[in-house]
Scaffold this motif. Structure first.
Motif, PDB file in Angstrom:
ATOM      1  N   ALA A  57      48.385  46.908   7.225  1.00 18.87           N
ATOM      2  CA  ALA A  57      49.403  46.814   7.710  1.00 18.87           C
ATOM      3  C   ALA A  57      50.010  47.806   8.774  1.00 18.87           C
ATOM      4  CB  ALA A  57      50.355  46.513   6.627  1.00 18.87           C
ATOM      5  N   ASP A  58      49.442  48.977   8.262  1.00 17.29           N
ATOM      6  CA  ASP A  58      49.923  50.131   9.385  1.00 17.29           C
ATOM      7  C   ASP A  58      48.777  50.603   9.810  1.00 17.29           C
ATOM      8  OD1 ASP A  58      51.005  52.470  10.352  1.00 17.29           O
ATOM      9  OD2 ASP A  58      52.012  53.125   8.885  1.00 17.29           O
ATOM     10  N   LEU A  59      48.434  50.431  10.994  1.00 11.14           N
ATOM     11  CA  LEU A  59      47.119  50.718  11.768  1.00 11.14           C
ATOM     12  C   LEU A  59      46.915  52.140  11.918  1.00 11.14           C
ATOM     13  CD1 LEU A  59      44.692  49.087  12.735  1.00 11.14           C
ATOM     14  CD2 LEU A  59      45.922  48.889  15.130  1.00 11.14           C
ATOM     15  N   ASP A  60      48.097  52.639  12.700  1.00 13.46           N
ATOM     16  CA  ASP A  60      47.737  53.978  12.987  1.00 13.46           C
ATOM     17  C   ASP A  60      47.640  55.062  11.861  1.00 13.46           C
ATOM     18  OD1 ASP A  60      48.367  53.288  15.451  1.00 13.46           O
ATOM     19  OD2 ASP A  60      50.396  54.198  15.573  1.00 13.46           O
ATOM     20  N   THR A  61      48.398  54.660  10.502  1.00 12.03           N
ATOM     21  CA  THR A  61      48.163  55.313   9.507  1.00 12.03           C
ATOM     22  C   THR A  61      46.858  55.271   8.839  1.00 12.03           C
ATOM     23  OG1 THR A  61      50.440  55.484   8.911  1.00 12.03           O
ATOM     24  CG2 THR A  61      49.071  55.801   7.023  1.00 12.03           C
ATOM     25  N   ALA A  62      46.264  53.865   8.912  1.00 14.00           N
ATOM     26  CA  ALA A  62      45.166  53.597   8.309  1.00 14.00           C
ATOM     27  C   ALA A  62      43.800  54.310   9.241  1.00 14.00           C
ATOM     28  CB  ALA A  62      44.793  52.224   8.301  1.00 14.00           C
ATOM     29  N   VAL A  63      44.085  54.377  10.546  1.00 16.88           N
ATOM     30  CA  VAL A  63      43.092  55.111  11.527  1.00 16.88           C
ATOM     31  C   VAL A  63      42.908  56.611  11.127  1.00 16.88           C
ATOM     32  CG1 VAL A  63      42.561  55.538  13.688  1.00 16.88           C
ATOM     33  CG2 VAL A  63      43.194  53.229  12.865  1.00 16.88           C
ATOM     34  N   VAL A  64      43.807  57.015  10.897  1.00 16.10           N
ATOM     35  CA  VAL A  64      43.736  58.553  10.709  1.00 16.10           C
ATOM     36  C   VAL A  64      43.210  58.791   9.379  1.00 16.10           C
ATOM     37  CG1 VAL A  64      45.365  60.628  10.208  1.00 16.10           C
ATOM     38  CG2 VAL A  64      45.932  59.118  12.233  1.00 16.10           C
ATOM     39  N   ALA A  65      43.422  57.954   8.279  1.00 21.41           N
ATOM     40  CA  ALA A  65      43.054  57.979   6.946  1.00 21.41           C
ATOM     41  C   ALA A  65      41.392  57.888   7.222  1.00 21.41           C
ATOM     42  CB  ALA A  65      43.559  57.184   6.036  1.00 21.41           C
ATOM     43  N   ALA A  66      41.237  56.920   7.891  1.00 31.97           N
ATOM     44  CA  ALA A  66      39.740  56.686   7.978  1.00 31.97           C
ATOM     45  C   ALA A  66      38.947  57.579   8.799  1.00 31.97           C
ATOM     46  CB  ALA A  66      39.398  55.364   8.804  1.00 31.97           C
ATOM     47  N   CYS A  67      39.414  58.317   9.857  1.00 34.92           N
ATOM     48  CA  CYS A  67      38.959  59.484  10.331  1.00 34.92           C
ATOM     49  C   CYS A  67      38.687  60.684   9.496  1.00 34.92           C
ATOM     50  CB  CYS A  67      39.573  59.913  11.667  1.00 34.92           C
ATOM     51  SG  CYS A  67      39.875  58.439  12.946  1.00 34.92           S
ATOM     52  N   LYS A  68      39.710  60.742   8.607  1.00 33.06           N
ATOM     53  CA  LYS A  68      39.805  62.084   7.581  1.00 33.06           C
ATOM     54  C   LYS A  68      38.456  61.873   6.573  1.00 33.06           C
ATOM     55  CE  LYS A  68      42.453  64.478   4.310  1.00 33.06           C
ATOM     56  NZ  LYS A  68      43.855  64.492   3.532  1.00 33.06           N
ATOM     57  N   GLU A  69      38.257  60.555   6.102  1.00 35.51           N
ATOM     58  CA  GLU A  69      37.364  60.097   5.194  1.00 35.51           C
ATOM     59  C   GLU A  69      35.964  60.268   5.964  1.00 35.51           C
ATOM     60  OE1 GLU A  69      35.263  59.089   2.003  1.00 35.51           O
ATOM     61  OE2 GLU A  69      37.389  59.558   1.845  1.00 35.51           O
ATOM     62  N   SER A  70      35.677  59.789   7.308  1.00 36.98           N
ATOM     63  CA  SER A  70      34.526  60.097   7.737  1.00 36.98           C
ATOM     64  C   SER A  70      34.026  61.451   8.057  1.00 36.98           C
ATOM     65  CB  SER A  70      34.550  59.206   9.307  1.00 36.98           C
ATOM     66  OG  SER A  70      34.994  57.855   9.180  1.00 36.98           O
ATOM     67  N   LEU A  71      35.066  62.332   8.163  1.00 41.18           N
ATOM     68  CA  LEU A  71      34.822  63.682   8.283  1.00 41.18           C
ATOM     69  C   LEU A  71      34.370  64.456   7.190  1.00 41.18           C
ATOM     70  CD1 LEU A  71      37.708  64.605  10.835  1.00 41.18           C
ATOM     71  CD2 LEU A  71      35.499  64.795  11.436  1.00 41.18           C
ATOM     72  N   ARG A  72      34.352  63.541   5.983  1.00 36.40           N
ATOM     73  CA  ARG A  72      33.576  64.077   4.822  1.00 36.40           C
ATOM     74  C   ARG A  72      32.171  64.148   4.998  1.00 36.40           C
ATOM     75  NH1 ARG A  72      37.412  64.311   0.604  1.00 36.40           N
ATOM     76  NH2 ARG A  72      39.208  63.209   1.122  1.00 36.40           N
ATOM     77  N   HIS A  73      31.711  63.261   5.832  1.00 35.43           N
ATOM     78  CA  HIS A  73      30.209  63.207   6.013  1.00 35.43           C
ATOM     79  C   HIS A  73      29.815  64.084   7.246  1.00 35.43           C
ATOM     80  CE1 HIS A  73      30.101  59.452   3.736  1.00 35.43           C
ATOM     81  NE2 HIS A  73      31.059  59.038   4.626  1.00 35.43           N
ATOM     82  N   GLU A  74      28.299  64.330   7.102  1.00 36.87           N
ATOM     83  CA  GLU A  74      27.800  65.205   8.083  1.00 36.87           C
ATOM     84  C   GLU A  74      27.881  64.470   9.425  1.00 36.87           C
ATOM     85  OE1 GLU A  74      23.545  67.808   8.709  1.00 36.87           O
ATOM     86  OE2 GLU A  74      23.722  66.376   7.018  1.00 36.87           O
ATOM     87  N   GLY A  75      27.610  65.098  10.600  1.00 36.87           N
ATOM     88  CA  GLY A  75      27.564  64.387  11.832  1.00 36.87           C
ATOM     89  C   GLY A  75      28.904  64.358  12.743  1.00 36.87           C
ATOM     90  N   SER A  76      28.556  63.660  13.846  1.00 33.80           N
ATOM     91  CA  SER A  76      29.743  63.322  14.617  1.00 33.80           C
ATOM     92  C   SER A  76      30.545  62.051  14.290  1.00 33.80           C
ATOM     93  CB  SER A  76      29.112  63.445  15.955  1.00 33.80           C
ATOM     94  OG  SER A  76      28.212  62.200  16.247  1.00 33.80           O
ATOM     95  N   ILE A  77      31.779  62.185  14.775  1.00 32.45           N
ATOM     96  CA  ILE A  77      32.883  60.826  14.235  1.00 32.45           C
ATOM     97  C   ILE A  77      33.441  60.392  15.505  1.00 32.45           C
ATOM     98  CG2 ILE A  77      34.589  60.162  12.973  1.00 32.45           C
ATOM     99  CD1 ILE A  77      32.273  61.576  11.466  1.00 32.45           C
ATOM    100  N   GLY A  78      33.281  59.194  15.962  1.00 33.79           N
ATOM    101  CA  GLY A  78      33.753  58.693  17.034  1.00 33.79           C
ATOM    102  C   GLY A  78      34.933  57.606  16.602  1.00 33.79           C
ATOM    103  N   LEU A  79      36.160  57.755  17.263  1.00 39.74           N
ATOM    104  CA  LEU A  79      37.221  56.865  17.094  1.00 39.74           C
ATOM    105  C   LEU A  79      37.331  56.356  18.310  1.00 39.74           C
ATOM    106  CD1 LEU A  79      39.586  55.350  16.092  1.00 39.74           C
ATOM    107  CD2 LEU A  79      41.024  57.651  16.428  1.00 39.74           C
ATOM    108  N   ILE A  80      36.981  54.931  18.289  1.00 36.48           N
ATOM    109  CA  ILE A  80      36.876  54.040  19.355  1.00 36.48           C
ATOM    110  C   ILE A  80      37.874  53.136  19.430  1.00 36.48           C
ATOM    111  CG2 ILE A  80      35.502  52.618  21.103  1.00 36.48           C
ATOM    112  CD1 ILE A  80      33.020  53.712  19.718  1.00 36.48           C
TER     113      ILE A  80
END
Length: 689
Positions: free
Chosen positions: A569-592
């Protein structure tokens, strides 16, 4: 085939021996570098020009011999059943060879590491249980950073050992992508190796879907050709052309890591913008017409239209004699030059000599004995120079294109039967600048000027050109690249399904014809090494729509990836949360995200305290997250990708098919995991279960 750790201290320790060889090889490489650093150019030359050239060559050699501590000096070993011939083994007489990124020899000149491009190294990539190529054992090494930590053996001639997938090879393929693109010398597959080692004389086109390694194959082919044909390519030059500067920054460390420092890199826009500054843009309709191959004929006519039919004779006065060349004879000379269809400038240079020759014929008929000096003097005679200026005036390419695009009558005369009236109207400037200097040239205009420049004087040809993301070029852009390798060869890399420009090619045969390489071999790579099978299968749902008949990529990765598609429902909030979750992993993160969404996401990330990079920037300890506009995602890769609002990516393009192709690119940038977040409905191709 298990990877081995050290054995008991009481028994033989193969890993310790391999580590000792690594240490000795690094010491030998340091000695090679120190030998070059100790050279005193005063001992070999007293000429300052030669000294400067030699000093530059020494500095390049020192750079090429750098020992990159986090890059394995060798990654494999071959044990031959029989000693290869001396030529094949680079002078070595043994049966065991370590394969690495560059050649290393000891103080006696004996090889300690063999360059991966050498013929003796080829079985490392091609040998198999079915065809061992005289190899008894192939050993692969595993590294942590620059430390050798494991090895893995394949006994290719042992009938009791079954063929298995190399776990070290698989681990290297799936290693996290942090920072710029790296070389793949340790993981080149047989079908890739065939392309890499194909000859210099032939051109190759590689069709490859996402993650098939086509870019790496193209770069490694350049490195191989420089090894096999160094003197020739040192004279003629090599060039790598990429789609944008972010992409070039991403790949720029691959060739230096292989010891190759002299390969120039450029975009097509930078390549042709040497004549004018690009400050304007075209609407898609105008850009498509300007990029059409028919414009080459319009330009050819426009250049030749400057030639005038002679109406007056040329009278050359020398001393007391007058030599007259009538207008009809001048017309014959001009007609012959036009019929030869040589470049405008070359013909203009030839015209005074042809007129002077006609004068010399008359001198000889009158009993004189003129020589070449007399002919040159006649060619410089004011009357001859005035005639040449009137008949064959100089042409400025930029002024010519400016006139074409601003003078309706001139364009109509040159485009008659080539472009329709509506097409002519589409490319005419609505508010033409007063002069070529004041014009706001577009990228397509710069390509037209480049074509006109080549019609006037020949473009310098290189020995080899690599063209990446070639599917996005217009026919006129292909011609611009092709004239850079008219006497050389090309490696063309691309994926028809990723064509995202209004003029994207639908056929490699057509593209290669425009490039001037219609006989190039077309190779297809379908094995995917980068994108997880879950992700590539999801993205491939778009293929029947965006590129019917193209074979989907088959992922060969063993480690499963992650794929999550979620409506929020709230795209911006969900995207920021998904980036934060992805950063828990090793390696590079791309938000496209769609280009239009970048400002909103910039604000959301900043509000959440996330620092982020721009495409092409190297990841740092401070940030592993890159915010990527969809228009710049092509050719890049990230361990984990968060894709924002697929429908916005599609809607950001002028038509649905181009938009779906842009989405296909965005979906296939992930190496380990993909999270797709959307608020509006997905495209129907992706909405199906």
């Amino acid at each position: 085939m298990p990877a081995h750790a050290p054995t008991s201290p009481l028994g033989p320790d193969p890993l310790a021996r391999e580590r000792a060889h690594l240490a000795a090889s690094r010491a030998a490489l340091r000695a090679m570098r120190e030998d070059v650093e100790s050279l005193d150019i005063r001992d070999v030359t007293a000429n300052w020009v030669n000294a400067a050239v030699l000093q530059s060559q020494i500095e390049d050699r020192i750079k090429a011999l750098a020992d990159l501590t986090h890059t394995p000096l060798f990654f494999g070993r071959l044990d031959y059943l029989h000693a290869p011939g001396r030529e094949l083994a680079e002078g070595a007489g043994g049966e065991q060879f370590y394969i690495g990124r560059r050649h290393v020899h000891d103080s006696d000149g004996d090889p300690m590491v063999i360059d991966w491009r050498a013929p003796v190294s080829q079985p490392f990539y091609r040998a198999s249980k079915k065809d061992p190529l005289d190899i008894a054992l192939r050993r692969r090494f595993g590294y942590t950073g620059g430390d050798l930590t494991a090895y893995e053996d394949e006994h290719l001639t042992d009938p009791t050992e079954a063929a298995q997938t190399s776990k070290l090879l698989q681990a290297e393929i799936e290693r996290p992508r942090v920072g710029p693109m790296r070389d793949i010398v340790a993981t080149i597959q047989p079908e890739q190796d065939e392309i890499v080692r194909s000859g210099l004389s032939g051109s190759v086109c590689v069709q490859g879907g996402p993650g098939t390694g086509k870019t790496a194959v193209g770069l490694h082919r350049v490195a191989y050709l420089l090894y096999a044909h160094r003197e020739r390519l040192a004279r003629t030059g090599t060039l790598v052309i990429g789609p944008n500067r972010s992409f070039l920054h991403y790949i720029e460390q691959v060739l230096p890591a292989l010891g190759e420092l002299e390969v120039r890199q450029s975009t097509v826009d930078d390549l042709v913008a040497t004549h004018v500054e690009v400050r304007g843009t075209d609407d898609p309709a105008a850009a498509v017409i300007k990029g059409d191959a028919r414009m080459a004929e319009v330009l050819r006519r426009a250049v030749r239209s400057h030639v005038s039919v002679p109406t007056e004779p040329v009278v050359v006065v020398r001393g007391s004699r007058r030599w007259r060349i009538p207008a009809y004879e001048l017309e014959e000379i001009v007609g012959e030059l036009l019929a030869r269809d040589i470049r405008y400038g070359a013909a203009r240079d030839a015209l005074p000599q042809r007129i002077a020759h006609a004068v010399l014929v008359r001198m000889e008929q009158a009993g004189e004995a003129p020589d070449d000096r007399i002919q040159d003097a006649v060619a410089r005679n004011p009357a001859v120079k005035a005639a040449v200026k009137a008949i064959w005036p100089p042409v400025d390419p930029a002024k010519l294109v400016h006139r074409l695009l601003s003078d309706p009558d001139f364009l109509a005369a040159q485009a008659e039967g080539v472009l329709s009236p509506d097409e002519q109207k589409a490319i005419l400037s609505t508010k033409p600048a007063r002069s070529a200097r004041a014009a706001k040239w577009s990228s397509a205009d710069a390509v037209l000027i480049d074509e006109a420049q080549d019609l006037v004087s020949r473009t310098h040809s290189l020995g080899h050109v690599v063209l990446d993301e070639a599917q996005d070029l217009s026919p006129m852009q292909y011609r611009a690249v092709g004239r850079r390798c008219t006497t050389g060869s090309a490696t063309v890399l691309g994926d028809l399904a990723q064509g995202t420009t209004p003029w994207a090619t639908e056929s490699w045969a057509e593209a290669l014809a425009h490039l001037g390489k219609p006989d190039a071999a077309v190779e297809e790579l379908t094995a995917g090494f980068r994108v997880p099978r879950e992700v590539i299968a999801y993205a491939s749902r778009l293929l029947p729509t965006i590129s019917p008949g193209l074979a989907p990529v088959s992922s060969v990765r063993e480690t499963p990836g992650s794929l999550e598609v979620r409506q929020v429902a709230d795209l911006d909030t969900a995207v920021v949360a998904a980036c934060k979750e992805s950063l828990r992993h090793e390696g590079s993160i791309g938000l496209i995200a769609a280009d239009a969404r970048i400002p909103a996401l910039t604000e959301a990330l900043s509000a959440a305290g996330h620092t982020y990079l721009s495409p092409g920037e190297e990841t740092t300890a401070a940030s592993r997250l890159t915010l990527v506009p969809a228009s710049l995602a092509k050719g890049l890769e990230y361990d984990y990708v968060v894709l924002d609002e697929p429908s916005a990516v599609v809607d950001g393009e002028p038509d649905e098919r181009t938009g779906l192709r842009r989405l296909y690119v965005a979906l296939t940038r992930a190496v380990s995991g993909l999270t797709v977040l959307h608020r509006t409905p997905l495209p129907p191709q992706l909405a199906t279960p």
